[in-house]
Motif scaffolding. Sequence first.
Motif, PDB file in Angstrom:
ATOM      1  N   MET A   1       0.904  -1.264   0.060  1.00 32.74           N
ATOM      2  CA  MET A   1       0.075   0.163   0.005  1.00 32.74           C
ATOM      3  C   MET A   1       0.799   1.217  -0.032  1.00 32.74           C
ATOM      4  O   MET A   1       0.545   2.130  -0.636  1.00 32.74           O
ATOM      5  CB  MET A   1      -0.959  -0.071   1.244  1.00 32.74           C
ATOM      6  CG  MET A   1      -2.077  -0.830   1.173  1.00 32.74           C
ATOM      7  SD  MET A   1      -3.589  -0.112   0.084  1.00 32.74           S
ATOM      8  CE  MET A   1      -3.853   1.195   1.308  1.00 32.74           C
TER       9      MET A   1
ATOM     10  N   ALA B   1       1.067   4.034  -2.980  1.00 35.86           N
ATOM     11  CA  ALA B   1       0.655   5.622  -2.487  1.00 35.86           C
ATOM     12  C   ALA B   1       1.785   6.356  -3.113  1.00 35.86           C
ATOM     13  O   ALA B   1       1.501   7.501  -3.751  1.00 35.86           O
ATOM     14  CB  ALA B   1       0.387   5.775  -1.080  1.00 35.86           C
TER      15      ALA B   1
ATOM     16  N   GLU C   1       1.350   6.375  -6.850  1.00 37.59           N
ATOM     17  CA  GLU C   1       0.373   7.159  -7.429  1.00 37.59           C
ATOM     18  C   GLU C   1       0.584   8.623  -7.257  1.00 37.59           C
ATOM     19  O   GLU C   1       0.392   9.518  -8.141  1.00 37.59           O
ATOM     20  CB  GLU C   1      -0.774   6.849  -6.441  1.00 37.59           C
ATOM     21  CG  GLU C   1      -2.132   7.577  -6.737  1.00 37.59           C
ATOM     22  CD  GLU C   1      -3.611   7.050  -5.794  1.00 37.59           C
ATOM     23  OE1 GLU C   1      -4.427   7.821  -6.227  1.00 37.59           O
ATOM     24  OE2 GLU C   1      -3.154   6.328  -5.202  1.00 37.59           O
TER      25      GLU C   1
ATOM     26  N   VAL D   1      -3.765  -0.733  -4.680  1.00 38.19           N
ATOM     27  CA  VAL D   1      -4.490  -0.432  -3.859  1.00 38.19           C
ATOM     28  C   VAL D   1      -5.722  -1.269  -3.493  1.00 38.19           C
ATOM     29  O   VAL D   1      -6.117  -1.594  -2.405  1.00 38.19           O
ATOM     30  CB  VAL D   1      -4.880   1.257  -3.934  1.00 38.19           C
ATOM     31  CG1 VAL D   1      -5.889   1.630  -2.931  1.00 38.19           C
ATOM     32  CG2 VAL D   1      -3.594   1.975  -3.712  1.00 38.19           C
TER      33      VAL D   1
ATOM     34  N   CYS E   1      -5.040  -4.679  -2.160  1.00 34.98           N
ATOM     35  CA  CYS E   1      -4.784  -4.447  -0.795  1.00 34.98           C
ATOM     36  C   CYS E   1      -5.945  -4.094  -0.008  1.00 34.98           C
ATOM     37  O   CYS E   1      -6.117  -4.799   1.333  1.00 34.98           O
ATOM     38  CB  CYS E   1      -3.579  -3.185  -0.602  1.00 34.98           C
ATOM     39  SG  CYS E   1      -2.228  -3.500  -1.212  1.00 34.98           S
ATOM     40  N   ARG E   2      -6.945  -3.424  -0.383  1.00 39.53           N
ATOM     41  CA  ARG E   2      -7.917  -3.044   0.320  1.00 39.53           C
ATOM     42  C   ARG E   2      -8.978  -4.149   0.321  1.00 39.53           C
ATOM     43  O   ARG E   2      -9.784  -4.412   1.374  1.00 39.53           O
ATOM     44  CB  ARG E   2      -8.895  -1.640  -0.200  1.00 39.53           C
ATOM     45  CG  ARG E   2      -7.973  -0.433   0.129  1.00 39.53           C
ATOM     46  CD  ARG E   2      -9.058   0.518  -0.052  1.00 39.53           C
ATOM     47  NE  ARG E   2      -8.162   1.835   0.207  1.00 39.53           N
ATOM     48  CZ  ARG E   2      -8.115   2.426   1.430  1.00 39.53           C
ATOM     49  NH1 ARG E   2      -8.685   1.733   2.486  1.00 39.53           N
ATOM     50  NH2 ARG E   2      -7.371   3.484   1.427  1.00 39.53           N
TER      51      ARG E   2
ATOM     52  N   ALA F   1     -11.160   2.238  -6.078  1.00 40.15           N
ATOM     53  CA  ALA F   1      -9.858   2.029  -6.670  1.00 40.15           C
ATOM     54  C   ALA F   1      -9.840   1.348  -7.861  1.00 40.15           C
ATOM     55  O   ALA F   1      -9.435   1.644  -9.112  1.00 40.15           O
ATOM     56  CB  ALA F   1      -8.931   1.707  -5.715  1.00 40.15           C
TER      57      ALA F   1
END
Length: 537
Positions: free
Chosen positions: A35, A39, A42, A61, A64-65, A77
């Motif tokens: 993650m 980020a 991104e 992402v 991961c979520r 996402a």
Amino acid sequence: MAGVSEATAVQRETPAELITRGRALLRGFDVAAAMALAAEAEAAAHATGDRSVLAEALLIVATCRRYRDEYPEALTAALRAVELFRGLGLPAAEARARGEVARLLVSSGEPAEALPECLTALELAEAGGDLGAFVPVLTALGCVYLALQQLDLALEACERGAETARLIGDEYADGILHDTAACVLLAMAEQARANGDEEGAVRVALEATERSRAAMVIARRHGNRRHEATAVANLAEGLSLAGHAENALATLESWQLDPSLDTTYTITHHLDTRGLICLTLDRHDEAIALFTRAIEIAESKSAAMMSCEHLAAAYEQGGDVAAALAAYKKFHHLFREVVSEAAQRNARVAAVRLETDQAKARAEEERRRADSLQRVALEDPLTGLANRRHLDEQLIAGVAGRAVALIDVDRFKRVNDSFSHQVGDEVLRRLAGLLRAGCRDADLVARHGGEEFAVLLHELSTTEAMAATERIRHAVETYPWDDVAPGLVVTVSIGVAVGAESGDAAELLALADRRLYAAKNSGRNRVIGRSNSGSRA
């Protein structure tokens, strides 16, 4: 000092390298680290305008979520990644993103909604001609059919996915598909037993154990403890279904659970599976202790609910009716809470999809309106840059205080011939992003025609214009083009002319053009302006 140099090395990672490392961390189930890298990628993508990297970061992402059961956020996402890949004209990448959307819909309890996503993703993977895209899509399809209890189709999807994974040499994905197939076969064995086909149940359960063993070995080879633990639990379940409960229990007990290494999900999964096997062996007290421990540490109400149901059965089989009733009451209480929370979560997921669809519809309407007005007239459709007409209008307005740089991709025909026209188009799109990133808001970046671009620089001296265009040349040369196609190398030649050399726009453009061809004739991958014979790092 070693720590400082390591930190510096991480800081110098390109966005593409961050994406690659993020994917590797996901394979090791290091969700937090993946993650963090996503980020970072991104943020870099936003800074450079690289929509491809942005979409890949969003896809990490989303995964991961999903691992964290954050389905609405994950879906947001994933859907955004789908739209970005679609806009970039990358069907194989869009297929991967749609496969993730399907996995999320299954996890949210909407397998019927997930099926069309998977089927569309398969079509896109085929259109993209990328075998690597088929593997995650077929994995998702296997999960969808399993959730829909279409077990034959689920097994077929797993078989196709595993065959493709082996074909491209992706052993890790092959292991995941073996384990998914094992889950399908376990469901088939239970179905056969429910239908009175004991011989068939045992045969299929033994087949499931073979798949689980293969998955276990592959996970161990790749250092993925979580997948190995899951395969061990599935192996034990298969052995128990096949009538080898003692061997099943020994298999589970051979795995040393470690709270510092294993997730709570893994620990509760093992405890609950061991409890069920103990029930098969009429070891009620052991089963009760295992189910009780699983309930105590369960990280989710659904996991606790399942173990409560099993605990009630253990008490009942052991003859403790009062304790069984208490466990059943707790089970029903948790069941109501799980159903309520699932309904709320699914409502949020539905809201995300609705909002995305509405936003998409609004965007499409605005896009059509813009296309009918100025976009067709002033914008290049492939790169999104200004077109030749827009550049000419700016030049006619005057060249005083401006510099013109003409930029041509070196040996572009080789790119199309050696890789494909699709790769060539992607090169032009990414080059457009690099040009935007290397220029200021006041500057104009345009596609001059074919593989040639033009940059109209404002209020720069000859020295400053040369420095700005040299930065562009260097950015192109050092960009990770391997991310587009393995072995791809891209450079540009640049000719620069400043307004002080000629007040006539046509003459200034012609001067920049002559210097561009001088750069090409001098060996390419260089910048030529008034005061040099060709600069190159």
